[in-house]
Motif scaffolding. Structure first.
Motif, PDB file in Angstrom:
ATOM      1  N   ASP A 136     135.184 -30.556  31.941  1.00  8.92           N
ATOM      2  CA  ASP A 136     135.300 -31.984  32.222  1.00  8.92           C
ATOM      3  C   ASP A 136     136.705 -32.347  32.707  1.00  8.92           C
ATOM      4  N   ARG A 137     137.687 -31.578  32.289  1.00  6.30           N
ATOM      5  CA  ARG A 137     139.069 -31.905  32.646  1.00  6.30           C
ATOM      6  C   ARG A 137     139.518 -31.228  33.938  1.00  6.30           C
ATOM      7  N   PHE A 138     139.182 -29.948  34.119  1.00  2.42           N
ATOM      8  CA  PHE A 138     139.689 -29.181  35.260  1.00  2.42           C
ATOM      9  C   PHE A 138     138.641 -28.897  36.330  1.00  2.42           C
ATOM     10  N   GLY A 139     137.403 -29.228  36.083  1.00  6.06           N
ATOM     11  CA  GLY A 139     136.368 -29.028  37.086  1.00  6.06           C
ATOM     12  C   GLY A 139     135.365 -27.960  36.704  1.00  6.06           C
ATOM     13  N   ARG A 140     134.136 -28.119  37.210  1.00  7.75           N
ATOM     14  CA  ARG A 140     133.061 -27.167  36.888  1.00  7.75           C
ATOM     15  C   ARG A 140     133.327 -25.800  37.521  1.00  7.75           C
ATOM     16  N   LYS A 141     133.746 -25.798  38.785  1.00  7.98           N
ATOM     17  CA  LYS A 141     133.889 -24.562  39.535  1.00  7.98           C
ATOM     18  C   LYS A 141     134.902 -23.615  38.903  1.00  7.98           C
ATOM     19  N   TRP A 176     132.031 -35.053  39.756  1.00 15.76           N
ATOM     20  CA  TRP A 176     133.256 -34.839  38.993  1.00 15.76           C
ATOM     21  C   TRP A 176     134.468 -35.268  39.813  1.00 15.76           C
ATOM     22  N   LEU A 177     134.479 -34.939  41.106  1.00 14.37           N
ATOM     23  CA  LEU A 177     135.581 -35.328  41.989  1.00 14.37           C
ATOM     24  C   LEU A 177     135.705 -36.848  42.081  1.00 14.37           C
ATOM     25  N   LEU A 178     134.574 -37.528  42.195  1.00 11.43           N
ATOM     26  CA  LEU A 178     134.594 -38.986  42.256  1.00 11.43           C
ATOM     27  C   LEU A 178     135.106 -39.583  40.956  1.00 11.43           C
ATOM     28  N   ASN A 179     134.705 -38.996  39.855  1.00  5.53           N
ATOM     29  CA  ASN A 179     135.158 -39.478  38.557  1.00  5.53           C
ATOM     30  C   ASN A 179     136.655 -39.289  38.376  1.00  5.53           C
ATOM     31  N   LYS A 180     137.215 -38.286  39.063  1.00 10.93           N
ATOM     32  CA  LYS A 180     138.655 -38.014  38.987  1.00 10.93           C
ATOM     33  C   LYS A 180     139.424 -38.694  40.122  1.00 10.93           C
ATOM     34  N   VAL A 213     115.366 -30.465  26.687  1.00 10.30           N
ATOM     35  CA  VAL A 213     116.508 -31.033  25.968  1.00 10.30           C
ATOM     36  C   VAL A 213     117.811 -30.806  26.735  1.00 10.30           C
ATOM     37  N   PHE A 214     117.892 -29.732  27.528  1.00 18.94           N
ATOM     38  CA  PHE A 214     119.049 -29.516  28.394  1.00 18.94           C
ATOM     39  C   PHE A 214     119.169 -30.670  29.393  1.00 18.94           C
ATOM     40  N   LEU A 215     118.073 -30.915  30.118  1.00 14.61           N
ATOM     41  CA  LEU A 215     118.066 -31.978  31.123  1.00 14.61           C
ATOM     42  C   LEU A 215     118.246 -33.345  30.479  1.00 14.61           C
ATOM     43  N   TYR A 216     117.574 -33.581  29.383  1.00 17.03           N
ATOM     44  CA  TYR A 216     117.633 -34.862  28.681  1.00 17.03           C
ATOM     45  C   TYR A 216     119.064 -35.185  28.249  1.00 17.03           C
ATOM     46  N   THR A 217     119.750 -34.181  27.723  1.00 22.81           N
ATOM     47  CA  THR A 217     121.134 -34.374  27.284  1.00 22.81           C
ATOM     48  C   THR A 217     122.034 -34.722  28.458  1.00 22.81           C
ATOM     49  N   LEU A 218     121.847 -34.038  29.570  1.00 24.37           N
ATOM     50  CA  LEU A 218     122.652 -34.313  30.763  1.00 24.37           C
ATOM     51  C   LEU A 218     122.505 -35.755  31.218  1.00 24.37           C
ATOM     52  N   GLU A 219     121.313 -36.292  31.090  1.00 21.89           N
ATOM     53  CA  GLU A 219     121.042 -37.637  31.599  1.00 21.89           C
ATOM     54  C   GLU A 219     121.405 -38.735  30.612  1.00 21.89           C
ATOM     55  N   LEU A 220     121.657 -38.379  29.375  1.00 21.17           N
ATOM     56  CA  LEU A 220     121.952 -39.382  28.358  1.00 21.17           C
ATOM     57  C   LEU A 220     123.450 -39.647  28.173  1.00 21.17           C
ATOM     58  N   TYR A 221     124.301 -38.873  28.892  1.00 21.62           N
ATOM     59  CA  TYR A 221     125.746 -39.040  28.748  1.00 21.62           C
ATOM     60  C   TYR A 221     126.387 -39.262  30.111  1.00 21.62           C
ATOM     61  N   PRO A 222     127.489 -40.036  30.159  1.00 16.80           N
ATOM     62  CA  PRO A 222     128.182 -40.295  31.431  1.00 16.80           C
ATOM     63  C   PRO A 222     128.933 -39.066  31.933  1.00 16.80           C
ATOM     64  N   THR A 223     129.260 -39.078  33.228  1.00 16.01           N
ATOM     65  CA  THR A 223     129.923 -37.944  33.871  1.00 16.01           C
ATOM     66  C   THR A 223     131.224 -37.567  33.180  1.00 16.01           C
ATOM     67  N   CYS A 224     131.988 -38.576  32.734  1.00  8.21           N
ATOM     68  CA  CYS A 224     133.313 -38.304  32.184  1.00  8.21           C
ATOM     69  C   CYS A 224     133.284 -37.440  30.925  1.00  8.21           C
ATOM     70  N   ILE A 225     132.149 -37.389  30.225  1.00  6.06           N
ATOM     71  CA  ILE A 225     132.061 -36.535  29.032  1.00  6.06           C
ATOM     72  C   ILE A 225     130.808 -35.661  29.053  1.00  6.06           C
TER      73      ILE A 225
END
Length: 450
Positions: A53-58, A171-175, A333-345
């Motif tokens: 979340d801090r340095f990027g996915r890649k 992630w880039l947009l969020n940063k 639950v993987f997909l569900y979790t991804l959609e229930l939280y904002p990009t920043c976290i």
């Protein structure tokens, strides 16, 4: 006169246990290898998610796949159990640290319509790995060549990712790296036969603080409710999934065939998700899969209590069917979790939930050991009853979560509404959508709603 240990080589020719003679008083040392592996997973789930979340996915994905491959190969050339512990820990860090950001990355470069398919596709690739492993261990029954063979592809992938993998535009947009995000989005738009106007200013409002505020999961009421329910679901679905996996060795029939069948059954599970997720919705389908997995686990007690040897195949069939439903629940639950939280976290949240999944995985072998603590048929059915009951309870609690089907992915904490419901699709989703129609020259685009 006996001068060395003699091992049963029916299933394996050599293993860490047989090579280092980890038997009798040293048997506990072999079990510690599993403990250190799970410790590596726990460490990666917490640390790598936050770093991503801090340095990027890649960056995190590339570093971790190299770590996984290099430590796996190195482990095959050592013969000290304590050094093996260290490499097992690091290999687990690399594996888990690359897997979770990859799932997040796939969801963030997908539109609302294709987000589900991309998430499930990654799970299906995981299943392919299971099948390859079952075939590999059947033909290569010496542990060192197996470790080397499964480690080399990680190094190859790391090199490929360096040259061909872009960073997540969300992630880039969020940063606030709008220029870099616009370039990637333009390439995606071109690939999808649409146009992102050069004058388009992509601006997703996010928190001004650069620090990842993962702790807000536990302070914002809407997120706290989701977090507690998801924590329970991650622990239980992991415990059931790995409990049924570890129990394969006790099932009727050939060990390798049973493992293969338990792997293949995951394809129907993911196919079921692809067909129903967008039609039924995340919440209802996840609840259904959890409840069905629980019912199947409990139903498995009847061949034990009332069956004979002629009915042992029913227990094997019950285990395979339970694996199918728990696999489907795991994928959802993987997909569900991804959609229930904002990009920043989002990555940190998924890492936190995956940490609890490792807790469930670590509890699985101890749950199966209940059969050793209580004698007779009652002891044999206790693990299935416990896993089944918890699966039903966790599944029903999921009904308290908001539905995310056909809803936008939140980018920041401001996207949380008082009702806890999610808003409609953003422009970013429209750009990423595969079916987007080409824009006419000079046509303007809507700004992204933050």
């Amino acid at each position: 006169m006996c001068s060395s240990w003699v091992y049963d080589k029916t299933n394996t020719h050599t293993s860490i246990t047989s090579q280092l003679n980890l038997v009798c008083d040293k048997a506990i040392l072999a079990r510690h290898a599993f403990t250190f592996y799970f410790m590596g997973y726990l460490f990666a789930m917490v640390v790598c998610g936050i770093l991503s979340d801090r340095f990027g996915r890649k960056k995190v994905v590339i570093v971790c796949v190299f770590l996984q491959g290099s430590t796996g190969i190195a482990m095959a050339f050592i013969s000290n159990i304590y050094a093996i512990y260290v490499f097992r820990f690091l290999t687990a860090v690399g594996g888990a640290g690359s897997y979770v950001p990859s799932v997040v990355f796939a969801s963030e470069v997908s539109s609302v319509d294709s987000r589900m398919k991309s998430s499930i596709a990654i799970q299906m690739v995981f299943t392919i790995g299971y099948i390859i492993l079952s075939l590999l261990t059947y033909f290569v029954r010496t542990w060192k060549p197996v470790v080397i063979i499964i480690s080399v592809p990680s190094l190859v992938l790391g090199i490929v990712y360096i040259w061909f993998l872009d960073e997540s535009p969300r992630w880039l947009l969020n940063k606030k790296r709008t220029k870099d995000a616009n370039l990637i989005l333009s390439n995606i738009a071109k690939l999808n036969k649409t146009v992102l106007p050069p004058t388009e200013i992509v601006n997703i409002s996010s928190s001004n603080e650069k620090k990842v505020e993962i702790w807000k999961m536990f302070t914002i009421p809407q997120l706290l409710k989701r977090t507690l329910i998801l924590m329970l679901n991650w622990v239980v679905v992991s415990m059931v999934y790995f409990g049924l996996t570890l129990n394969v060795g006790k099932l009727y029939g050939n060990l390798y065939l049973n493992f293969f069948l338990n792997s293949v059954i995951e394809f129907p599970a993911y196919t079921l998700c692809i067909l129903l997720l967008n039609r039924v919705g995340r919440k209802k389908l996840h609840t259904s899969m959890m409840v069905l997995a629980g019912v199947i686990c409990i139903a498995g007690i009847f061949p034990v209590l009332y069956g004979t040897k002629a009915h042992q195949w029913m227990l094997t069939a019950s285990s395979i069917l339970g694996r199918m439903f728990s696999t489907a629940a795991f994928g959802i639950v993987f997909l569900y979790t991804l959609e229930l939280y904002p990009t920043c976290i989002r990555n940190g949240a998924l890492g936190t939930m995956s940490t609890f999944a490792r807790v469930g995985g670590a509890l699985a072998p101890y749950t199966l050991n209940f059969s050793d603590l209580v004698s007779g048929k009652v002891g044999r059915i206790l693990p299935m009853v416990l896993m089944g009951a918890l699966s039903i309870i966790a599944g029903l609690l999921s009904l308290l979560l908001p539905e995310t089907n056909n809803r936008k992915m939140m980018d920041n904490f401001r996207d949380l509404t008082k009702s806890g419901q999610l808003e409609l699709v953003t422009k970013t989703d429209a750009i990423l959508k595969e079916e987007t129609h080409p824009m006419k020259p000079g046509q303007s685009a809507e700004g992204i709603k933050s």
